[in-house]
Design a protein around this motif. Sequence first.
Motif, PDB file in Angstrom:
ATOM      1  N   TYR A 406       0.813  -1.212   0.000  1.00 31.38           N
ATOM      2  CA  TYR A 406       0.000   0.000   0.000  1.00 31.38           C
ATOM      3  C   TYR A 406       0.849   1.265   0.000  1.00 31.38           C
ATOM      4  CZ  TYR A 406      -4.558  -2.187   0.608  1.00 31.38           C
ATOM      5  OH  TYR A 406      -5.726  -2.892   0.411  1.00 31.38           O
ATOM      6  N   PHE A 407       1.976   1.223   0.703  1.00 33.72           N
ATOM      7  CA  PHE A 407       2.795   2.435   0.810  1.00 33.72           C
ATOM      8  C   PHE A 407       3.535   2.754  -0.484  1.00 33.72           C
ATOM      9  CE2 PHE A 407       2.298   1.492   5.349  1.00 33.72           C
ATOM     10  CZ  PHE A 407       1.912   2.743   5.801  1.00 33.72           C
ATOM     11  N   ALA A 408       3.463   1.868  -1.458  1.00 35.64           N
ATOM     12  CA  ALA A 408       4.065   2.171  -2.761  1.00 35.64           C
ATOM     13  C   ALA A 408       3.189   3.131  -3.556  1.00 35.64           C
ATOM     14  CB  ALA A 408       4.280   0.878  -3.557  1.00 35.64           C
ATOM     15  N   ASN A 409       1.941   3.321  -3.127  1.00 35.19           N
ATOM     16  CA  ASN A 409       1.040   4.243  -3.801  1.00 35.19           C
ATOM     17  C   ASN A 409       1.183   5.634  -3.181  1.00 35.19           C
ATOM     18  OD1 ASN A 409      -1.652   5.760  -4.039  1.00 35.19           O
ATOM     19  ND2 ASN A 409      -1.923   4.089  -5.513  1.00 35.19           N
ATOM     20  N   PRO A 410       1.667   6.626  -3.914  1.00 35.44           N
ATOM     21  CA  PRO A 410       1.935   7.959  -3.343  1.00 35.44           C
ATOM     22  C   PRO A 410       0.704   8.608  -2.731  1.00 35.44           C
ATOM     23  CG  PRO A 410       2.948   7.743  -5.512  1.00 35.44           C
ATOM     24  CD  PRO A 410       2.070   6.557  -5.336  1.00 35.44           C
ATOM     25  N   GLU A 411      -0.459   8.453  -3.374  1.00 33.48           N
ATOM     26  CA  GLU A 411      -1.664   9.097  -2.855  1.00 33.48           C
ATOM     27  C   GLU A 411      -2.091   8.465  -1.536  1.00 33.48           C
ATOM     28  OE1 GLU A 411      -3.162  11.794  -3.940  1.00 33.48           O
ATOM     29  OE2 GLU A 411      -1.562  11.968  -5.420  1.00 33.48           O
ATOM     30  N   TRP A 412      -2.024   7.159  -1.462  1.00 32.26           N
ATOM     31  CA  TRP A 412      -2.393   6.464  -0.225  1.00 32.26           C
ATOM     32  C   TRP A 412      -1.418   6.832   0.893  1.00 32.26           C
ATOM     33  CZ3 TRP A 412      -1.020   3.000   3.547  1.00 32.26           C
ATOM     34  CH2 TRP A 412      -2.054   2.359   4.228  1.00 32.26           C
ATOM     35  N   GLN A 413      -0.128   6.877   0.555  1.00 34.95           N
ATOM     36  CA  GLN A 413       0.885   7.228   1.545  1.00 34.95           C
ATOM     37  C   GLN A 413       0.694   8.657   2.042  1.00 34.95           C
ATOM     38  OE1 GLN A 413       5.775   7.490   1.901  1.00 34.95           O
ATOM     39  NE2 GLN A 413       4.845   6.438   0.175  1.00 34.95           N
ATOM     40  N   LYS A 414       0.355   9.563   1.143  1.00 33.90           N
ATOM     41  CA  LYS A 414       0.122  10.958   1.532  1.00 33.90           C
ATOM     42  C   LYS A 414      -1.057  11.055   2.478  1.00 33.90           C
ATOM     43  CE  LYS A 414      -0.873  15.513  -0.456  1.00 33.90           C
ATOM     44  NZ  LYS A 414      -1.108  16.267  -1.732  1.00 33.90           N
ATOM     45  N   GLU A 415      -2.130  10.320   2.181  1.00 35.14           N
ATOM     46  CA  GLU A 415      -3.307  10.333   3.046  1.00 35.14           C
ATOM     47  C   GLU A 415      -2.979   9.760   4.426  1.00 35.14           C
ATOM     48  OE1 GLU A 415      -7.344  10.846   4.174  1.00 35.14           O
ATOM     49  OE2 GLU A 415      -6.140  11.658   2.519  1.00 35.14           O
ATOM     50  N   PHE A 416      -2.174   8.691   4.434  1.00 34.81           N
ATOM     51  CA  PHE A 416      -1.794   8.068   5.708  1.00 34.81           C
ATOM     52  C   PHE A 416      -1.006   9.047   6.570  1.00 34.81           C
ATOM     53  CE2 PHE A 416       1.564   6.003   8.148  1.00 34.81           C
ATOM     54  CZ  PHE A 416       0.826   5.192   8.990  1.00 34.81           C
ATOM     55  N   HIS A 417       0.005   9.677   6.006  1.00 38.39           N
ATOM     56  CA  HIS A 417       0.838  10.599   6.790  1.00 38.39           C
ATOM     57  C   HIS A 417       0.048  11.821   7.239  1.00 38.39           C
ATOM     58  CE1 HIS A 417       4.749   8.678   6.699  1.00 38.39           C
ATOM     59  NE2 HIS A 417       4.558   8.371   5.438  1.00 38.39           N
ATOM     60  N   LEU A 439       5.021   3.268  13.070  1.00 39.52           N
ATOM     61  CA  LEU A 439       6.165   3.826  12.347  1.00 39.52           C
ATOM     62  C   LEU A 439       7.010   2.736  11.702  1.00 39.52           C
ATOM     63  CD1 LEU A 439       7.320   6.707  14.730  1.00 39.52           C
ATOM     64  CD2 LEU A 439       5.808   6.805  12.753  1.00 39.52           C
ATOM     65  N   LEU A 440       7.156   1.600  12.355  1.00 40.66           N
ATOM     66  CA  LEU A 440       7.898   0.488  11.752  1.00 40.66           C
ATOM     67  C   LEU A 440       7.227   0.032  10.457  1.00 40.66           C
ATOM     68  CD1 LEU A 440       8.794  -1.605  14.924  1.00 40.66           C
ATOM     69  CD2 LEU A 440      10.448  -0.609  13.328  1.00 40.66           C
ATOM     70  N   THR A 441       5.913   0.098  10.408  1.00 36.87           N
ATOM     71  CA  THR A 441       5.183  -0.326   9.222  1.00 36.87           C
ATOM     72  C   THR A 441       5.388   0.629   8.049  1.00 36.87           C
ATOM     73  OG1 THR A 441       3.487  -1.358  10.621  1.00 36.87           O
ATOM     74  CG2 THR A 441       2.909  -0.969   8.328  1.00 36.87           C
ATOM     75  N   CYS A 442       5.444   1.921   8.328  1.00 38.91           N
ATOM     76  CA  CYS A 442       5.561   2.891   7.234  1.00 38.91           C
ATOM     77  C   CYS A 442       6.997   3.326   6.957  1.00 38.91           C
ATOM     78  CB  CYS A 442       4.689   4.113   7.511  1.00 38.91           C
ATOM     79  SG  CYS A 442       5.199   5.124   8.933  1.00 38.91           S
ATOM     80  N   CYS A 443       7.937   2.986   7.845  1.00 38.43           N
ATOM     81  CA  CYS A 443       9.321   3.456   7.685  1.00 38.43           C
ATOM     82  C   CYS A 443      10.024   2.949   6.420  1.00 38.43           C
ATOM     83  CB  CYS A 443      10.147   3.065   8.922  1.00 38.43           C
ATOM     84  SG  CYS A 443      10.909   4.486   9.725  1.00 38.43           S
ATOM     85  N   PRO A 444       9.805   1.690   5.982  1.00 41.48           N
ATOM     86  CA  PRO A 444      10.509   1.230   4.769  1.00 41.48           C
ATOM     87  C   PRO A 444      10.252   2.080   3.538  1.00 41.48           C
ATOM     88  CG  PRO A 444       9.628  -0.647   5.973  1.00 41.48           C
ATOM     89  CD  PRO A 444       9.094   0.581   6.644  1.00 41.48           C
ATOM     90  N   SER A 445       9.158   2.831   3.516  1.00 42.67           N
ATOM     91  CA  SER A 445       8.865   3.687   2.363  1.00 42.67           C
ATOM     92  C   SER A 445       8.980   5.162   2.722  1.00 42.67           C
ATOM     93  CB  SER A 445       7.447   3.391   1.851  1.00 42.67           C
ATOM     94  OG  SER A 445       6.500   3.552   2.887  1.00 42.67           O
ATOM     95  N   LEU A 510      -5.158  -3.899  -4.140  1.00 44.28           N
ATOM     96  CA  LEU A 510      -4.931  -2.526  -3.717  1.00 44.28           C
ATOM     97  C   LEU A 510      -5.992  -1.538  -4.192  1.00 44.28           C
ATOM     98  CD1 LEU A 510      -1.105  -2.299  -4.365  1.00 44.28           C
ATOM     99  CD2 LEU A 510      -2.207  -2.292  -2.157  1.00 44.28           C
ATOM    100  N   SER A 511      -6.730  -1.875  -5.243  1.00 44.31           N
ATOM    101  CA  SER A 511      -7.506  -0.868  -5.958  1.00 44.31           C
ATOM    102  C   SER A 511      -8.539  -0.148  -5.103  1.00 44.31           C
ATOM    103  CB  SER A 511      -8.202  -1.526  -7.150  1.00 44.31           C
ATOM    104  OG  SER A 511      -8.997  -2.621  -6.693  1.00 44.31           O
ATOM    105  N   ALA A 512      -9.316  -0.897  -4.328  1.00 38.63           N
ATOM    106  CA  ALA A 512     -10.419  -0.262  -3.609  1.00 38.63           C
ATOM    107  C   ALA A 512      -9.961   0.683  -2.516  1.00 38.63           C
ATOM    108  CB  ALA A 512     -11.327  -1.344  -3.009  1.00 38.63           C
ATOM    109  N   GLU A 513      -8.909   0.300  -1.759  1.00 36.70           N
ATOM    110  CA  GLU A 513      -8.509   1.077  -0.589  1.00 36.70           C
ATOM    111  C   GLU A 513      -7.901   2.411  -0.970  1.00 36.70           C
ATOM    112  OE1 GLU A 513      -8.039   1.631   3.546  1.00 36.70           O
ATOM    113  OE2 GLU A 513      -9.079   0.055   2.451  1.00 36.70           O
ATOM    114  N   VAL A 514      -7.176   2.460  -2.090  1.00 37.72           N
ATOM    115  CA  VAL A 514      -6.472   3.683  -2.464  1.00 37.72           C
ATOM    116  C   VAL A 514      -7.448   4.825  -2.716  1.00 37.72           C
ATOM    117  CG1 VAL A 514      -4.995   4.711  -4.226  1.00 37.72           C
ATOM    118  CG2 VAL A 514      -4.514   2.424  -3.387  1.00 37.72           C
ATOM    119  N   SER A 515      -8.618   4.529  -3.178  1.00 37.06           N
ATOM    120  CA  SER A 515      -9.569   5.567  -3.569  1.00 37.06           C
ATOM    121  C   SER A 515     -10.140   6.336  -2.396  1.00 37.06           C
ATOM    122  CB  SER A 515     -10.726   4.933  -4.345  1.00 37.06           C
ATOM    123  OG  SER A 515     -11.418   4.006  -3.521  1.00 37.06           O
ATOM    124  N   GLU A 516      -9.904   5.870  -1.165  1.00 34.55           N
ATOM    125  CA  GLU A 516     -10.476   6.586  -0.019  1.00 34.55           C
ATOM    126  C   GLU A 516      -9.832   7.924   0.181  1.00 34.55           C
ATOM    127  OE1 GLU A 516      -8.461   5.752   4.087  1.00 34.55           O
ATOM    128  OE2 GLU A 516      -9.189   3.877   3.270  1.00 34.55           O
TER     129      GLU A 516
END
Length: 516
Positions: A406-417, A439-445, A510-516
């Motif tokens: 999921y964190f490979a998707n820039p829009e999803w990552q932006k929303e998460f942060h 933070l351990l979950t999102c740190c690799p990206s 991945l498709s459905a979750e990114v659109s949120e």
Amino acid sequence: MSSNGLHPLEARNMPGTNGRNQRRKISCTECRKRKQKCKPGTADACYFCSRRFPPVKCLPWNLAIQDPDNSVIVSKDIIKTSENAPQKFAGYLTAAQNANLAPVHPAFQKPELLHFFHVWVAPSLASIDGRNPPAAWYDKALPWMVHSPLMPEISVLIALSVRNVHSGIESSKCTNALVMRGGLYSLLKEFLGGDITVISDAAVHALLLLSSIEGLWGDSALNSSLWAHMTGIRSILRQLGGIKALRDPLLKECVILSDYQLACTYEKDLFLHRPQAYIKSTTPLPVPYPGHFNSPVLDFCTPFQDLWAELNLSLPIASILDIVRSLTMSVLSLSQNNSSGGPISKVPSEAFEAQAISTYSTIKSLPVIRLTEDSSELHRIYEVCRMTAVAYTFAIASHTKLSAGYFANPEWQKEFHHKLWSVSLSIWQTIPGIFAWILLTCCPSAGDSRTGIATKTKLSAAMLNISIQDFDVAMGILRSFWMVQRWIAAREEAGDGEMSGTGWVNCGLLSAEVSE
């Protein structure tokens, strides 16, 4: 300015000294930089500085204050007291073994940077919100840290790196930072020229601090320096016979903690350890350990659903954390219970695959809360935990690295942060175990952006905050998360991207979750 009103460069030749050996030789910083023979001029500047254009401030190179026992201490202008930090910190830099410290001169605004390190950086190193670090930080960890022979220069570089991040300046393109690094590396090279059996602990200590600078505040251009420092540590440890040969117990803990944290951040194997030796062994955890250290990657006698009121959470948040913990424990059991081959390469059973898929589906189907400016902190924490759990369970269910999910998707990552940093840091400070898992979950990206650097530095602060108070709990969190990552990587390398018996292909999840 001397007591008689003369500039120190002029006062050095005042009558009353007998013999050349009693003369105090002082050169100003500008003359030393230009390799000029400094000589007295006016009361405010030496001869050359008084004629320079544009005007410069004439500062003696070795200006220092002497304490009663004649040991050199840091100038009072460099370390100032502050209402925002404990007063006794100023004494740590002066009380450290000064005869073994590299000199600090006023060039490149170093007094201001040391003051900045004292007021802002030091408290934030072991505190998520930058306030009220654990008492052990000032009583034990910080005094140990400043005993590194190169700590004055290192603290200045840390302060400059932090300031560059907040100013949007890349460390690899900052002239002052590059010059400081060059001087620091020269001092380190000279220091490492000694007998390694004698200076081993001090050398590892200095290299560990340098690797922390490059890993936390450096950009991608400095990654090679990070691993160069780690390679130097590994070389020293091999000469000594391993980490156990280090004499300083606190240094051992820092080396182990840093190795695991880097491995989790970069989704790599352990660099300083032999990984297989740390897979089958279990980390001893105090039972019960403090409730606020509770983390979904640690086993605990009491579920989150029985602790949500104590931790000031909500029941839906506790439910998410318990679901994640159940899946994590199943992955760890696959890693530890295999006695034949490599423990991390254990092939999952159909029952586990079904559990992983069901867990991911359950998390993914949870209701989404649309956050507004008026949303409560509990709603924000729920959203952060929900999104983290979606990415985490997807990585396990699909055998996909966290950085490629999921964190490979820039829009999803932006929303998460956006949601992550909308929660007050003071609240995360009260639940560091949960915050560390997030933070351990999102740190690799994380990357080199200001958000990415904030993610890495706050992860370091959370782990340091926990380890200072209970090292075994901190190691339990890092070790469990690292083993989950290694299991995912092993299954990915084995070609298990498509779940057997399900027809589930990774790219379709991945498709459905990114659109949120």
